[in-house]
Write a protein that holds these residues in place. Structure first.
Motif, mmCIF file in Angstrom:
data_model
loop_
_atom_site.group_PDB
_atom_site.id
_atom_site.type_symbol
_atom_site.label_atom_id
_atom_site.label_comp_id
_atom_site.label_asym_id
_atom_site.label_seq_id
_atom_site.Cartn_x
_atom_site.Cartn_y
_atom_site.Cartn_z
ATOM 1 N N SER A 173 -1.288 -45.722 -2.851
ATOM 2 C CA SER A 173 -1.024 -47.159 -2.898
ATOM 3 C C SER A 173 -2.311 -47.944 -3.096
ATOM 4 C CB SER A 173 -0.329 -47.604 -1.605
ATOM 5 O OG SER A 173 0.922 -46.964 -1.458
ATOM 6 N N PHE A 174 -3.358 -47.559 -2.381
ATOM 7 C CA PHE A 174 -4.653 -48.228 -2.552
ATOM 8 C C PHE A 174 -5.243 -47.945 -3.930
ATOM 9 C CE2 PHE A 174 -4.749 -48.342 2.195
ATOM 10 C CZ PHE A 174 -4.983 -49.694 2.340
ATOM 11 N N ASP A 175 -5.070 -46.696 -4.403
ATOM 12 C CA ASP A 175 -5.612 -46.332 -5.718
ATOM 13 C C ASP A 175 -4.961 -47.149 -6.830
ATOM 14 O OD1 ASP A 175 -7.239 -44.490 -4.498
ATOM 15 O OD2 ASP A 175 -5.972 -42.760 -4.969
ATOM 16 N N LYS A 176 -3.714 -47.556 -6.614
ATOM 17 C CA LYS A 176 -3.002 -48.355 -7.610
ATOM 18 C C LYS A 176 -3.245 -49.856 -7.425
ATOM 19 C CE LYS A 176 0.691 -44.996 -8.406
ATOM 20 N NZ LYS A 176 2.131 -44.669 -8.216
ATOM 21 N N ASN A 177 -4.223 -50.153 -6.541
ATOM 22 C CA ASN A 177 -4.617 -51.557 -6.292
ATOM 23 C C ASN A 177 -3.470 -52.409 -5.761
ATOM 24 O OD1 ASN A 177 -7.371 -51.314 -7.105
ATOM 25 N ND2 ASN A 177 -6.694 -51.314 -9.247
ATOM 26 N N MET A 178 -2.573 -51.779 -5.004
ATOM 27 C CA MET A 178 -1.539 -52.563 -4.341
ATOM 28 C C MET A 178 -2.175 -53.456 -3.289
ATOM 29 S SD MET A 178 1.672 -50.016 -3.651
ATOM 30 C CE MET A 178 2.511 -49.134 -4.961
ATOM 31 N N SER A 179 -1.618 -54.637 -3.099
ATOM 32 C CA SER A 179 -2.088 -55.495 -2.021
ATOM 33 C C SER A 179 -1.629 -54.902 -0.690
ATOM 34 C CB SER A 179 -1.513 -56.900 -2.183
ATOM 35 O OG SER A 179 -0.103 -56.886 -1.992
ATOM 36 N N TYR A 180 -2.235 -55.376 0.385
ATOM 37 C CA TYR A 180 -1.837 -54.885 1.703
ATOM 38 C C TYR A 180 -0.360 -55.182 1.967
ATOM 39 C CZ TYR A 180 -2.088 -53.857 6.697
ATOM 40 O OH TYR A 180 -1.874 -53.310 7.944
ATOM 41 N N ALA A 181 0.091 -56.344 1.523
ATOM 42 C CA ALA A 181 1.498 -56.713 1.701
ATOM 43 C C ALA A 181 2.412 -55.774 0.925
ATOM 44 C CB ALA A 181 1.720 -58.155 1.255
ATOM 45 N N GLN A 182 2.007 -55.403 -0.292
ATOM 46 C CA GLN A 182 2.808 -54.474 -1.088
ATOM 47 C C GLN A 182 2.866 -53.101 -0.432
ATOM 48 O OE1 GLN A 182 0.532 -55.032 -4.758
ATOM 49 N NE2 GLN A 182 2.360 -55.871 -5.763
ATOM 50 N N LEU A 183 1.734 -52.663 0.107
ATOM 51 C CA LEU A 183 1.684 -51.360 0.760
ATOM 52 C C LEU A 183 2.592 -51.328 1.984
ATOM 53 C CD1 LEU A 183 -1.446 -49.205 1.405
ATOM 54 C CD2 LEU A 183 0.202 -49.577 3.216
ATOM 55 N N THR A 184 2.551 -52.380 2.786
ATOM 56 C CA THR A 184 3.374 -52.401 4.005
ATOM 57 C C THR A 184 4.866 -52.364 3.665
ATOM 58 O OG1 THR A 184 3.291 -54.825 4.072
ATOM 59 C CG2 THR A 184 1.635 -53.627 5.337
ATOM 60 N N LYS A 185 5.224 -52.952 2.520
ATOM 61 C CA LYS A 185 6.630 -52.919 2.103
ATOM 62 C C LYS A 185 7.043 -51.522 1.636
ATOM 63 C CE LYS A 185 6.982 -57.791 0.754
ATOM 64 N NZ LYS A 185 7.171 -58.746 -0.383
ATOM 65 N N ARG A 186 6.062 -50.695 1.288
ATOM 66 C CA ARG A 186 6.349 -49.339 0.817
ATOM 67 C C ARG A 186 6.530 -48.357 1.974
ATOM 68 N NH1 ARG A 186 2.609 -45.220 -2.677
ATOM 69 N NH2 ARG A 186 4.243 -44.330 -3.971
ATOM 70 N N ILE A 187 5.950 -48.671 3.120
ATOM 71 C CA ILE A 187 5.986 -47.741 4.254
ATOM 72 C C ILE A 187 7.400 -47.352 4.667
ATOM 73 C CG2 ILE A 187 5.477 -47.573 6.739
ATOM 74 C CD1 ILE A 187 2.758 -48.825 6.154
ATOM 75 N N PRO A 188 8.361 -48.274 4.748
ATOM 76 C CA PRO A 188 9.721 -47.856 5.121
ATOM 77 C C PRO A 188 10.306 -46.790 4.187
ATOM 78 C CG PRO A 188 9.508 -50.222 5.330
ATOM 79 C CD PRO A 188 8.252 -49.743 4.671
ATOM 80 N N SER A 189 9.964 -46.836 2.901
ATOM 81 C CA SER A 189 10.461 -45.830 1.956
ATOM 82 C C SER A 189 9.856 -44.459 2.254
ATOM 83 C CB SER A 189 10.115 -46.240 0.516
ATOM 84 O OG SER A 189 10.731 -47.457 0.175
ATOM 85 N N ILE A 190 8.584 -44.445 2.670
ATOM 86 C CA ILE A 190 7.930 -43.191 3.048
ATOM 87 C C ILE A 190 8.594 -42.621 4.299
ATOM 88 C CG2 ILE A 190 5.733 -42.136 3.708
ATOM 89 C CD1 ILE A 190 4.337 -44.511 2.302
ATOM 90 N N ILE A 191 8.837 -43.487 5.263
ATOM 91 C CA ILE A 191 9.461 -43.064 6.522
ATOM 92 C C ILE A 191 10.871 -42.529 6.276
ATOM 93 C CG2 ILE A 191 10.291 -43.868 8.766
ATOM 94 C CD1 ILE A 191 7.247 -43.598 8.590
#
Length: 364
Positions: A173-191
């Protein structure tokens, strides 16, 4: 000079203490331990090398195996130390057709670079689960035809199912230059992917689960080298990277609580790897380590000895003297010396929720 000698003596004491704490506890197991592991490079014991032939060149493996085994360390990984604490042989990679193993003590499905998303890309958690389902079906088929040495249905039920994944999802997520807000929205999908994996294993009869959270991503020399102008915490780690790791870990902790209520008869142990590793880095000198944010094997010297163009094992790399006390081996993965201390902390039960001995799955 006397002060320096005392410091070295204390460091040596700590190192010996932690190694001693890894003494075998197999006498506490009433049946041979069986473990199935799912994860990434933190627990890959040779899957990438065996499955894709991807070279993992010396000096990888120099400290214990005296050769490269596909492990991304100079020696043993955390999973190796945990297995040795059971007085059991190392866990063979599922993809290694030349290991000669019949996988009677389980199998390791972890592969370097694995993540939970996208779920159908080798070797994502979902693909590892599909491999396990095939492995189980084929094993039981062979066992029913008279191959008595293979794991039977009861063995699969009594086995421990370990999951150690998520770090690459955050890093990607960081490598794709996602913002912190974008990354946090992705966490539920990982979980959700981790939840689905646990529930699938449960539906296959698995009842004992050992789930590691992710370590302090912002303390990896690789990330520190890549992000030159990031905000650092008091230890020198990237604050936003570690914040993302802690947010993921909190969601994973809540998932484990949720699964305990949903899955009747399941024992689910959550292990706080983040706390163990961050303490080791923050208090490195106490444990006898120097330069906690610098790689032993890499290029460029202080402060991180990392360069993405000259990585460990490739032409031009620089490596510390054998026996040197570094926490980071190659800028991403821990050294054997550091892994031994992480293992001792895991085995202490102080970082497990609920506090559970690692032998719990083989005591019934």
């Amino acid at each position: 000079m006397a002060t320096q000698s005392l410091s070295l003596s204390l460091s040596h004491f700590f190192f010996l203490f932690f190694l001693t704490s890894l003494s075998p506890v197999s006498s506490q197991c009433k049946h041979p331990p069986i473990i199935f592991n799912f994860g990434d490079s933190n627990s890959d014991t040779g899957g990438l090398l065996a499955g894709l032939g991807f070279p993992v060149n010396p000096p990888y493996g120099r400290s214990f195996f005296r050769r490269s085994t596909g492990r991304l360390s100079d020696g043993r990984l955390l999973i190796d130390f945990l297995y040795q604490s059971l007085n059991a042989s190392f866990l063979s990679p599922y993809l290694d057709s030349l290991s000669g193993s019949k996988f009677t003590n389980g199998a390791n499905f972890a592969v370097v670079g694995s993540s939970t998303l996208p779920k159908f890309i080798p070797f994502s958690l979902n693909i590892q689960l599909m491999q396990f389902l095939h492995f189980k079906a084929r094993t039981l088929e062979l066992a029913s035809s008279g191959e008595g040495s293979l794991i039977n249905e009861e063995g699969f039920k009594k086995a421990l199912y370990m999951i150690d994944i998520g770090q690459n999802d955050l890093a990607d997520s960081f490598d794709k230059n996602m913002s912190y807000a974008q990354l946090t929205k992705r966490i539920p999908s990982i979980i959700i992917e981790i939840k689905n994996a646990v529930k699938s294993l449960y539906n296959q009869g698995g009842r004992k689960f050992w789930i590691h959270n992710t370590g302090p991503l912002g303390c990896l020399p690789q990330k520190l080298w890549l992000v030159q102008k990031g905000v650092l915490d008091q230890v020198g780690c990237l604050s936003v990277y570690n914040s993302a790791a802690r947010l993921f870990n909190e969601a994973l902790w809540h998932l484990c609580q949720e699964l305990r209520t949903e899955l009747e008869g399941a024992a689910i142990v959550y292990v706080d790897i983040y706390a163990i590793k961050y303490d080791l880095i923050a208090n490195a000198t106490k444990y006898g380590f120097s330069n906690p944010l610098m790689a032993c094997c890499g290029f460029g010297g202080p402060p991180y000895n990392y360069n993405v163009r000259v990585t460990c094992g490739n032409p031009g790399h620089e490596v510390c003297a054998e026996g040197s006390r570094f926490i980071s081996w190659d800028g991403i993965h821990f050294s054997e010396a550091a892994n031994s201390i992480v293992a001792s902390r895991v085995l202490s039960t102080a970082y497990s929720s609920p506090r559970t001995a690692f032998t719990f799955f083989c005591q019934d």
